[in-house]
Structures are given as structure tokens and as C-alpha cells.
Design a protein around this motif. Structure first.
Motif, mmCIF file in Angstrom:
data_model
loop_
_atom_site.group_PDB
_atom_site.id
_atom_site.type_symbol
_atom_site.label_atom_id
_atom_site.label_comp_id
_atom_site.label_asym_id
_atom_site.label_seq_id
_atom_site.Cartn_x
_atom_site.Cartn_y
_atom_site.Cartn_z
ATOM 1 N N TYR A 65 0.857 -1.187 0.000
ATOM 2 C CA TYR A 65 0.000 0.000 0.000
ATOM 3 C C TYR A 65 0.895 1.239 0.000
ATOM 4 O O TYR A 65 1.894 1.299 0.705
ATOM 5 C CB TYR A 65 -0.895 0.004 1.240
ATOM 6 C CG TYR A 65 -1.552 1.341 1.489
ATOM 7 C CD1 TYR A 65 -2.532 1.817 0.623
ATOM 8 C CD2 TYR A 65 -1.180 2.125 2.565
ATOM 9 C CE1 TYR A 65 -3.120 3.054 0.835
ATOM 10 C CE2 TYR A 65 -1.765 3.358 2.783
ATOM 11 C CZ TYR A 65 -2.734 3.816 1.916
ATOM 12 O OH TYR A 65 -3.313 5.037 2.117
ATOM 13 N N ALA A 66 0.537 2.211 -0.814
ATOM 14 C CA ALA A 66 1.252 3.484 -0.856
ATOM 15 C C ALA A 66 0.232 4.616 -0.878
ATOM 16 O O ALA A 66 -0.850 4.475 -1.432
ATOM 17 C CB ALA A 66 2.127 3.564 -2.099
ATOM 18 N N ARG A 67 0.568 5.700 -0.272
ATOM 19 C CA ARG A 67 -0.314 6.875 -0.330
ATOM 20 C C ARG A 67 -0.384 7.381 -1.771
ATOM 21 O O ARG A 67 0.486 7.101 -2.583
ATOM 22 C CB ARG A 67 0.201 7.977 0.581
ATOM 23 C CG ARG A 67 0.146 7.597 2.041
ATOM 24 C CD ARG A 67 0.509 8.803 2.893
ATOM 25 N NE ARG A 67 0.640 8.450 4.269
ATOM 26 C CZ ARG A 67 -0.375 8.348 5.129
ATOM 27 N NH1 ARG A 67 -1.596 8.567 4.710
ATOM 28 N NH2 ARG A 67 -0.176 8.032 6.377
ATOM 29 N N TRP A 68 -1.421 8.163 -2.046
ATOM 30 C CA TRP A 68 -1.644 8.667 -3.403
ATOM 31 C C TRP A 68 -0.413 9.364 -3.955
ATOM 32 O O TRP A 68 -0.048 9.174 -5.117
ATOM 33 C CB TRP A 68 -2.847 9.613 -3.414
ATOM 34 C CG TRP A 68 -3.037 10.231 -4.759
ATOM 35 C CD1 TRP A 68 -3.728 9.697 -5.804
ATOM 36 C CD2 TRP A 68 -2.492 11.463 -5.229
ATOM 37 N NE1 TRP A 68 -3.652 10.524 -6.890
ATOM 38 C CE2 TRP A 68 -2.889 11.624 -6.568
ATOM 39 C CE3 TRP A 68 -1.692 12.452 -4.649
ATOM 40 C CZ2 TRP A 68 -2.540 12.720 -7.330
ATOM 41 C CZ3 TRP A 68 -1.334 13.550 -5.419
ATOM 42 C CH2 TRP A 68 -1.766 13.670 -6.747
ATOM 43 N N ASN A 69 0.248 10.189 -3.147
ATOM 44 C CA ASN A 69 1.385 10.965 -3.658
ATOM 45 C C ASN A 69 2.581 10.086 -4.032
ATOM 46 O O ASN A 69 3.502 10.555 -4.683
ATOM 47 C CB ASN A 69 1.809 12.059 -2.668
ATOM 48 C CG ASN A 69 2.123 11.525 -1.293
ATOM 49 O OD1 ASN A 69 1.568 10.517 -0.872
ATOM 50 N ND2 ASN A 69 2.986 12.210 -0.578
ATOM 51 N N ALA A 70 2.560 8.804 -3.663
ATOM 52 C CA ALA A 70 3.616 7.877 -4.077
ATOM 53 C C ALA A 70 3.217 7.134 -5.353
ATOM 54 O O ALA A 70 3.943 6.279 -5.823
ATOM 55 C CB ALA A 70 3.904 6.876 -2.962
ATOM 56 N N ASN A 71 2.076 7.481 -5.891
ATOM 57 C CA ASN A 71 1.532 6.764 -7.047
ATOM 58 C C ASN A 71 1.113 7.741 -8.156
ATOM 59 O O ASN A 71 0.194 7.467 -8.916
ATOM 60 C CB ASN A 71 0.329 5.935 -6.575
ATOM 61 C CG ASN A 71 0.087 4.701 -7.406
ATOM 62 O OD1 ASN A 71 0.968 4.220 -8.106
ATOM 63 N ND2 ASN A 71 -1.123 4.202 -7.352
ATOM 64 N N CYS A 72 1.789 8.885 -8.238
ATOM 65 C CA CYS A 72 1.399 9.956 -9.174
ATOM 66 C C CYS A 72 1.449 9.537 -10.633
ATOM 67 O O CYS A 72 0.558 9.856 -11.410
ATOM 68 C CB CYS A 72 2.280 11.186 -8.970
ATOM 69 S SG CYS A 72 2.009 12.008 -7.407
ATOM 70 N N ALA A 73 2.499 8.843 -11.027
ATOM 71 C CA ALA A 73 2.634 8.452 -12.435
ATOM 72 C C ALA A 73 1.480 7.551 -12.850
ATOM 73 O O ALA A 73 0.902 7.717 -13.937
ATOM 74 C CB ALA A 73 3.965 7.745 -12.673
ATOM 75 N N THR A 74 1.112 6.622 -11.994
ATOM 76 C CA THR A 74 0.030 5.698 -12.329
ATOM 77 C C THR A 74 -1.313 6.407 -12.345
ATOM 78 O O THR A 74 -2.177 6.096 -13.173
ATOM 79 C CB THR A 74 0.025 4.513 -11.346
ATOM 80 O OG1 THR A 74 1.353 4.000 -11.269
ATOM 81 C CG2 THR A 74 -0.903 3.415 -11.814
ATOM 82 N N ASP A 75 -1.502 7.371 -11.470
ATOM 83 C CA ASP A 75 -2.723 8.176 -11.500
ATOM 84 C C ASP A 75 -2.827 8.910 -12.829
ATOM 85 O O ASP A 75 -3.902 8.966 -13.439
ATOM 86 C CB ASP A 75 -2.729 9.174 -10.330
ATOM 87 C CG ASP A 75 -3.968 10.038 -10.322
ATOM 88 O OD1 ASP A 75 -5.064 9.496 -10.075
ATOM 89 O OD2 ASP A 75 -3.839 11.254 -10.588
ATOM 90 N N THR A 76 -1.713 9.439 -13.313
ATOM 91 C CA THR A 76 -1.685 10.126 -14.609
ATOM 92 C C THR A 76 -2.053 9.172 -15.741
ATOM 93 O O THR A 76 -2.806 9.528 -16.655
ATOM 94 C CB THR A 76 -0.288 10.742 -14.852
ATOM 95 O OG1 THR A 76 0.012 11.635 -13.775
ATOM 96 C CG2 THR A 76 -0.229 11.486 -16.165
#
Length: 182
Positions: free
Chosen positions: A139-150
Motif C-alpha cells: 500500500y502506498a499513499r496517493w502521492n507515491a503513485n502519481c505516475a500511475t494516476d496520470t
């Protein structure tokens, strides 16, 4: 349904201090597969996206897809993990750390099965992980997953669509660099 409530309670009781605050490289010899989902309620659609990187943090591939359906956030997040693992199985890769920003999905993946549409999705994810082998969930917070959110949001704009190993667009390269620098 009681099991689902238990998983949700587990989410609120789980310490978030162990959650990854920023993107980090996978263990040596492992790949990292970040997954995410984005919902667009106005069009009853969702974008699913995932990014695959090697143990040096180098981009290997990304993929996204847009689906038209009404899913809850947790169902969409679980579906993104399932589709990403199906894709990974299809290209014959394993030994992967799967990182997601949905604490509910992460917790349910570490609990026993239960009967619901969400539970069936989670069971699919567990079965795929067992078939692939060497799969670990994080599990990672949203800010550790920025590229995938994009990548997931890009499914709505049809900007980053592709299959297999594709070259990232310039806008994604900026996000990938940001992940590695922070």
C-alpha cells in the motif's frame, strides 16, 4: 457481508505510518507494478492504469484502458489490479511488487475471502497472483503513485493508450522523474 465490514474496519484500524509516502524502487531482482483507477461519474466510466518499472526504477511499460460501467471506488481499484496482473501474466513476467493506493483493497487482499461482487474481484486477484508467482502487495499513499494516476486518468483522454511495452509520452516522463527524485 460481515467479512467485508471486517476488512473495512481493518482499514481504519491499520496504522498508516507504514504506508509508503513516496515512490520507491522495488527490491533487487523484482519489478514494481503500480496500479490505479480513476472514476468519471458524469460519463459512468473509469480509467484503469498501471506502470511497470525495474529494480533500478527505470520505466519498462505502462498501459491504460477506459471502461464504461458503474463501479465503486474499491471495485475499480481491485479491477485495476486484476487487469494489470492479467496483462503481466500475458507477457510472461513475474517476481513483482504490486503497489496500490487503495488501503481497503490492500487490506482485503490480506484477509480471507467473502461473498460479494467485490469479494469475487479480490479472489480473482489472489488467484492471478498465485498463478504468476512471486507477487507481493504493498500500500502506498496517493502521492507515491502519481505516475500511475496520470496513466489511469489518461484513459479518459485517449492520450496514453497502448499495449505491451510502449514509450511514455513527455508528460509522463516528467512524472516518472519526479517519482525518482522525491
Amino acid at each position: 457481508m460481515n467479512e467485508e465490514k471486517s476488512a473495512n474496519l481493518q482499514t481504519t484500524n491499520t496504522s498508516t505510518s507504514t504506508a509508503t509516502e513516496r515512490w520507491s524502487r522495488p527490491s533487487r531482482g523484482m519489478l514494481k507494478l503500480n496500479t490505479d483507477a480513476a472514476l468519471q461519474n458524469s460519463s459512468s466510466s473509469m480509467g484503469l492504469g498501471w506502470v511497470l518499472r525495474n529494480d533500478e526504477g527505470r520505466f519498462l511499460a505502462c498501459k491504460n484502458m477506459c471502461m464504461h460501467s458503474n463501479y465503486t471506488v474499491k471495485e475499480a481499484e481491485a479491477l485495476s489490479v486484476r487487469e494489470a496482473l492479467s496483462w503481466l501474466l500475458g507477457i510472461g513476467m513475474g517476481n513483482v511488487e504490486v503497489e496500490m493506493d487503495s488501503q481497503i483493497v490492500f487490506n482485503v487482499l490480506h484477509s480471507s475471502s467473502f461473498s460479494s461482487s467485490f469479494g469475487l474481484l479480490v479472489d480473482d486477484v489472489k488467484e492471478l497472483a498465485a498463478t504468476i508467482g512471486g507477487v507481493e502487495f504493498f500500500y502506498a499513499r496517493w502521492n507515491a503513485n502519481c505516475a500511475t494516476d496520470t496513466v489511469a486518468r489518461g484513459a479518459f483522454l485517449c492520450q496514453i493508450v497502448g499495449s505491451g511495452f510502449i514509450h511514455p509520452r513527455t508528460s509522463l516522463l516528467i512524472v516518472f522523474d519526479y517519482d525518482l527524485m522525491n
